[in-house]
Design a protein around this motif. Sequence first.
Motif, PDB file in Angstrom:
ATOM      1  N   ASP A 152       0.809  -1.218   0.000  1.00 22.85           N
ATOM      2  CA  ASP A 152       0.000   0.000   0.000  1.00 22.85           C
ATOM      3  C   ASP A 152       0.847   1.275   0.000  1.00 22.85           C
ATOM      4  N   ALA A 153       2.157   1.150  -0.124  1.00 27.56           N
ATOM      5  CA  ALA A 153       3.057   2.310  -0.165  1.00 27.56           C
ATOM      6  C   ALA A 153       3.577   2.493  -1.592  1.00 27.56           C
ATOM      7  N   PHE A 154       2.660   2.778  -2.504  1.00 28.71           N
ATOM      8  CA  PHE A 154       2.992   2.854  -3.920  1.00 28.71           C
ATOM      9  C   PHE A 154       4.029   3.936  -4.218  1.00 28.71           C
ATOM     10  N   PRO A 213      16.921 -11.786 -24.212  1.00 29.59           N
ATOM     11  CA  PRO A 213      16.420 -11.404 -22.896  1.00 29.59           C
ATOM     12  C   PRO A 213      15.102 -10.638 -22.969  1.00 29.59           C
ATOM     13  N   SER A 214      14.341 -10.742 -21.905  1.00 31.01           N
ATOM     14  CA  SER A 214      13.167  -9.881 -21.728  1.00 31.01           C
ATOM     15  C   SER A 214      13.073  -9.557 -20.252  1.00 31.01           C
ATOM     16  N   ALA A 215      12.648  -8.346 -19.947  1.00 29.24           N
ATOM     17  CA  ALA A 215      12.550  -7.906 -18.561  1.00 29.24           C
ATOM     18  C   ALA A 215      11.225  -7.191 -18.357  1.00 29.24           C
ATOM     19  N   GLU A 216      10.584  -7.516 -17.244  1.00 26.40           N
ATOM     20  CA  GLU A 216       9.312  -6.903 -16.882  1.00 26.40           C
ATOM     21  C   GLU A 216       9.431  -6.331 -15.480  1.00 26.40           C
ATOM     22  N   LEU A 217       9.165  -5.046 -15.356  1.00 24.46           N
ATOM     23  CA  LEU A 217       9.115  -4.378 -14.064  1.00 24.46           C
ATOM     24  C   LEU A 217       7.680  -4.490 -13.571  1.00 24.46           C
ATOM     25  N   VAL A 218       7.494  -5.040 -12.377  1.00 25.76           N
ATOM     26  CA  VAL A 218       6.156  -5.259 -11.836  1.00 25.76           C
ATOM     27  C   VAL A 218       5.993  -4.452 -10.548  1.00 25.76           C
ATOM     28  N   LEU A 219       5.004  -3.575 -10.521  1.00 30.24           N
ATOM     29  CA  LEU A 219       4.649  -2.811  -9.333  1.00 30.24           C
ATOM     30  C   LEU A 219       3.288  -3.283  -8.860  1.00 30.24           C
ATOM     31  N   SER A 255      -9.361   0.115  -3.805  1.00 30.06           N
ATOM     32  CA  SER A 255     -10.510   0.018  -2.916  1.00 30.06           C
ATOM     33  C   SER A 255     -11.753  -0.359  -3.709  1.00 30.06           C
ATOM     34  N   PRO A 256     -12.618  -1.199  -3.141  1.00 32.60           N
ATOM     35  CA  PRO A 256     -13.835  -1.574  -3.869  1.00 32.60           C
ATOM     36  C   PRO A 256     -14.849  -0.429  -3.965  1.00 32.60           C
ATOM     37  N   GLN A 257     -14.654   0.597  -3.177  1.00 32.32           N
ATOM     38  CA  GLN A 257     -15.625   1.692  -3.144  1.00 32.32           C
ATOM     39  C   GLN A 257     -15.537   2.619  -4.349  1.00 32.32           C
ATOM     40  N   GLY A 258     -14.369   2.739  -4.936  1.00 41.46           N
ATOM     41  CA  GLY A 258     -14.194   3.690  -6.031  1.00 41.46           C
ATOM     42  C   GLY A 258     -14.388   3.061  -7.383  1.00 41.46           C
ATOM     43  N   ALA A 259     -15.202   3.687  -8.214  1.00 36.20           N
ATOM     44  CA  ALA A 259     -15.422   3.171  -9.562  1.00 36.20           C
ATOM     45  C   ALA A 259     -14.197   3.403 -10.436  1.00 36.20           C
ATOM     46  N   ALA A 260     -13.504   4.503 -10.195  1.00 37.28           N
ATOM     47  CA  ALA A 260     -12.303   4.813 -10.963  1.00 37.28           C
ATOM     48  C   ALA A 260     -11.199   5.195  -9.989  1.00 37.28           C
ATOM     49  N   GLN A 261     -10.051   4.577 -10.144  1.00 34.65           N
ATOM     50  CA  GLN A 261      -8.906   4.890  -9.299  1.00 34.65           C
ATOM     51  C   GLN A 261      -7.694   5.045 -10.186  1.00 34.65           C
ATOM     52  N   GLU A 262      -6.758   5.829  -9.719  1.00 32.73           N
ATOM     53  CA  GLU A 262      -5.624   6.168 -10.556  1.00 32.73           C
ATOM     54  C   GLU A 262      -4.313   5.991  -9.800  1.00 32.73           C
ATOM     55  N   LEU A 263      -3.353   5.383 -10.451  1.00 31.94           N
ATOM     56  CA  LEU A 263      -1.988   5.297  -9.957  1.00 31.94           C
ATOM     57  C   LEU A 263      -1.111   5.858 -11.072  1.00 31.94           C
ATOM     58  N   THR A 264      -0.355   6.877 -10.767  1.00 29.41           N
ATOM     59  CA  THR A 264       0.450   7.542 -11.778  1.00 29.41           C
ATOM     60  C   THR A 264       1.884   7.033 -11.746  1.00 29.41           C
ATOM     61  N   LEU A 265       2.384   6.683 -12.906  1.00 28.45           N
ATOM     62  CA  LEU A 265       3.780   6.301 -13.053  1.00 28.45           C
ATOM     63  C   LEU A 265       4.533   7.521 -13.584  1.00 28.45           C
ATOM     64  N   PRO A 266       5.463   8.057 -12.801  1.00 33.31           N
ATOM     65  CA  PRO A 266       6.193   9.250 -13.236  1.00 33.31           C
ATOM     66  C   PRO A 266       7.017   9.001 -14.501  1.00 33.31           C
ATOM     67  N   VAL A 267       7.178  10.042 -15.286  1.00 33.03           N
ATOM     68  CA  VAL A 267       7.940   9.968 -16.532  1.00 33.03           C
ATOM     69  C   VAL A 267       9.352   9.454 -16.271  1.00 33.03           C
ATOM     70  N   SER A 317       9.527  -3.712 -19.866  1.00 30.22           N
ATOM     71  CA  SER A 317       8.110  -3.362 -19.891  1.00 30.22           C
ATOM     72  C   SER A 317       7.700  -3.099 -18.440  1.00 30.22           C
ATOM     73  N   ILE A 318       6.576  -2.444 -18.245  1.00 33.28           N
ATOM     74  CA  ILE A 318       6.081  -2.158 -16.899  1.00 33.28           C
ATOM     75  C   ILE A 318       4.688  -2.741 -16.753  1.00 33.28           C
ATOM     76  N   SER A 319       4.485  -3.486 -15.676  1.00 30.59           N
ATOM     77  CA  SER A 319       3.166  -4.019 -15.347  1.00 30.59           C
ATOM     78  C   SER A 319       2.758  -3.482 -13.993  1.00 30.59           C
ATOM     79  N   LEU A 320       1.492  -3.176 -13.865  1.00 29.61           N
ATOM     80  CA  LEU A 320       0.946  -2.737 -12.592  1.00 29.61           C
ATOM     81  C   LEU A 320      -0.096  -3.760 -12.177  1.00 29.61           C
ATOM     82  N   ARG A 321       0.153  -4.428 -11.066  1.00 28.53           N
ATOM     83  CA  ARG A 321      -0.782  -5.430 -10.554  1.00 28.53           C
ATOM     84  C   ARG A 321      -1.532  -4.824  -9.383  1.00 28.53           C
ATOM     85  N   THR A 322      -2.846  -4.835  -9.482  1.00 32.27           N
ATOM     86  CA  THR A 322      -3.663  -4.272  -8.406  1.00 32.27           C
ATOM     87  C   THR A 322      -4.462  -5.383  -7.749  1.00 32.27           C
ATOM     88  N   PHE A 323      -4.624  -5.241  -6.451  1.00 32.71           N
ATOM     89  CA  PHE A 323      -5.347  -6.214  -5.661  1.00 32.71           C
ATOM     90  C   PHE A 323      -6.461  -5.494  -4.910  1.00 32.71           C
TER      91      PHE A 323
END
Length: 134
Positions: free
Chosen positions: A56-58, A86-92, A97-109, A121-127
Motif C-alpha cells: 500500500d506504499a505505492f 532477454p526480456s525484462a518486466e518491471l512489476v509494481l 478500494s472496492p468503493q471507487g469506480a475509478a482509481q488512478e496510480l500515476t507512473l512518473p515519466v 516493460s512495466i506491469s501494474l498489478r492491483t489487488f
Amino acid sequence: MSAIIILQSADYKAVPLPKSLAVHAEFTWNHGEPRRRSGVYESSGHTLSLSKADIDAFAQQVEDVTAFLSHHADVWRTYVQALRHPSAELVLTSFISPQGAAQELTLPVKLIAAAGNLGMSISLRTFLTGESEA
C-alpha cells in the motif's frame, strides 16, 4: 515483494548476476526445471526484489525502483547484453478500494523513461482490498 523485475532469457542456464544485482535476487530458475505449480520452465532467469515498501506504499515503491534503475543502469545493460533473447518486466503492485469506480496510480515519466531505456516493460498489478478509502 511489492516491486520486482522478472528477467528471463533463452539461455539454458541462468547466467549468474553481477554482484551488485545479485544482492537483489529473490529467485533464480533454469530452463527445464520443474515449476512450482506444474510443468517445467521454458526459459531461465531471475526475479529481483527492488523495494521493501508495503504493497500500500505505492509512492515509496516508485521512489525505490527509480533509484534502483538509475543506480544500476550500466551494470544492467552490460549484463542483459550478454543474454540470449532477454526480456525484462518491471512489476509494481498496489491495493485498490472496492468503493471507487475509478482509481488512478500515476507512473512518473522518470520511472517510465528509466525502465524503457533499460528495455523493460512495466506491469501494474492491483489487488482489491476490503477497506474503503477514508
